[in-house]
Design a protein around this motif. Structure first.
Motif, short mmCIF file in Angstrom:
data_model
loop_
_atom_site.label_atom_id
_atom_site.label_comp_id
_atom_site.label_asym_id
_atom_site.label_seq_id
_atom_site.Cartn_x
_atom_site.Cartn_y
_atom_site.Cartn_z
N GLU A 11 0.75 -1.26 -0.02
CA GLU A 11 0.00 0.06 0.09
C GLU A 11 0.85 1.22 -0.01
N VAL A 12 0.51 2.25 -0.72
CA VAL A 12 1.13 3.46 -0.71
C VAL A 12 -0.01 4.35 -0.46
N ARG A 13 0.03 5.31 0.58
CA ARG A 13 -0.92 6.10 1.11
C ARG A 13 -0.52 7.47 1.55
N SER A 14 -1.44 8.49 1.53
CA SER A 14 -1.24 9.94 2.14
C SER A 14 -2.08 10.39 2.97
N LYS A 15 -1.68 11.06 3.76
CA LYS A 15 -2.96 11.72 4.80
C LYS A 15 -2.45 12.69 5.43
N ASN A 16 -3.36 13.68 6.01
CA ASN A 16 -2.89 14.65 6.93
C ASN A 16 -2.19 14.42 7.70
N ALA A 17 -1.35 15.40 8.33
CA ALA A 17 -0.69 15.13 9.61
C ALA A 17 -0.65 16.42 10.46
N GLY A 18 -2.14 16.70 10.47
CA GLY A 18 -2.44 18.33 10.90
C GLY A 18 -2.66 19.01 9.86
N PHE A 83 -7.51 28.29 0.67
CA PHE A 83 -8.46 28.90 -0.56
C PHE A 83 -7.90 28.08 -1.87
N ARG A 84 -6.70 27.71 -1.85
CA ARG A 84 -6.23 26.72 -2.86
C ARG A 84 -6.11 25.36 -2.95
N ASP A 85 -6.66 25.09 -1.66
CA ASP A 85 -6.62 23.61 -1.27
C ASP A 85 -7.33 22.76 -2.11
N ARG A 86 -6.83 21.74 -2.82
CA ARG A 86 -7.60 20.78 -3.64
C ARG A 86 -7.68 19.73 -3.35
N ASP A 87 -7.25 19.13 -2.20
CA ASP A 87 -7.18 17.85 -1.66
C ASP A 87 -7.36 18.10 -0.06
N VAL A 88 -8.34 18.34 0.50
CA VAL A 88 -8.44 18.85 1.96
C VAL A 88 -7.97 17.75 2.81
N HIS A 89 -8.03 16.38 2.52
CA HIS A 89 -7.55 15.30 3.39
C HIS A 89 -6.25 14.68 3.19
N SER A 90 -5.62 15.29 1.92
CA SER A 90 -4.32 14.77 1.39
C SER A 90 -4.34 13.29 1.10
#
Length: 113
Positions: A11-18, A83-90
């Motif tokens: 698995e390769v994944r990404s996520k917010n870290a804050g 404003f320019r965030d296109r992937d709120v959850h990363s």
């Protein structure tokens, strides 16, 4: 066709870290896969800086051989919900990392080939 990190990983994944950081995670199936993902000549701060536009000096690698996992954290270019965030959850940030092609197996082992 060359194998990518995404092909080699469980698995390769990404996520917010804050709201100001993103974390990428590579879960490799075994020690050989981990050796590819953890290879500092292949995957390092300069590579992540190029892929994600983050300052190389702020990128943090966490190589965890006991789990065959590599985690990478870096500051988000745009804060979560900005404003320019296109992937709120990363949640889609892993795609460029997964698309990387590691050196050929022969090159990794020092063989001609």
């Amino acid at each position: 066709m060359s194998e990518t990190l995404g092909d080699l990983a469980l698995e390769v994944r990404s996520k917010n870290a804050g709201p100001f950081w993103t974390t990428l995670e590579l879960f490799m199936p075994d020690e050989a896969g981990y050796a590819v993902a953890a290879d500092e000549d292949f995957l390092n701060e300069d590579v992540i800086a190029r892929l994600y536009g983050a300052p190389a000096e702020q990128i943090r690698f966490f190589r965890i051989p006991a789990l065959n996992v590599v985690k990478i954290s870096f500051p988000r270019v745009v804060p979560q919900g900005g404003f320019r965030d296109r992937d709120v959850h990363s949640g889609q940030h892993h795609v460029p990392l997964a698309a990387l092609t590691p050196p050929a197996a022969g090159a990794r082992n020092g063989a001609d080939g």
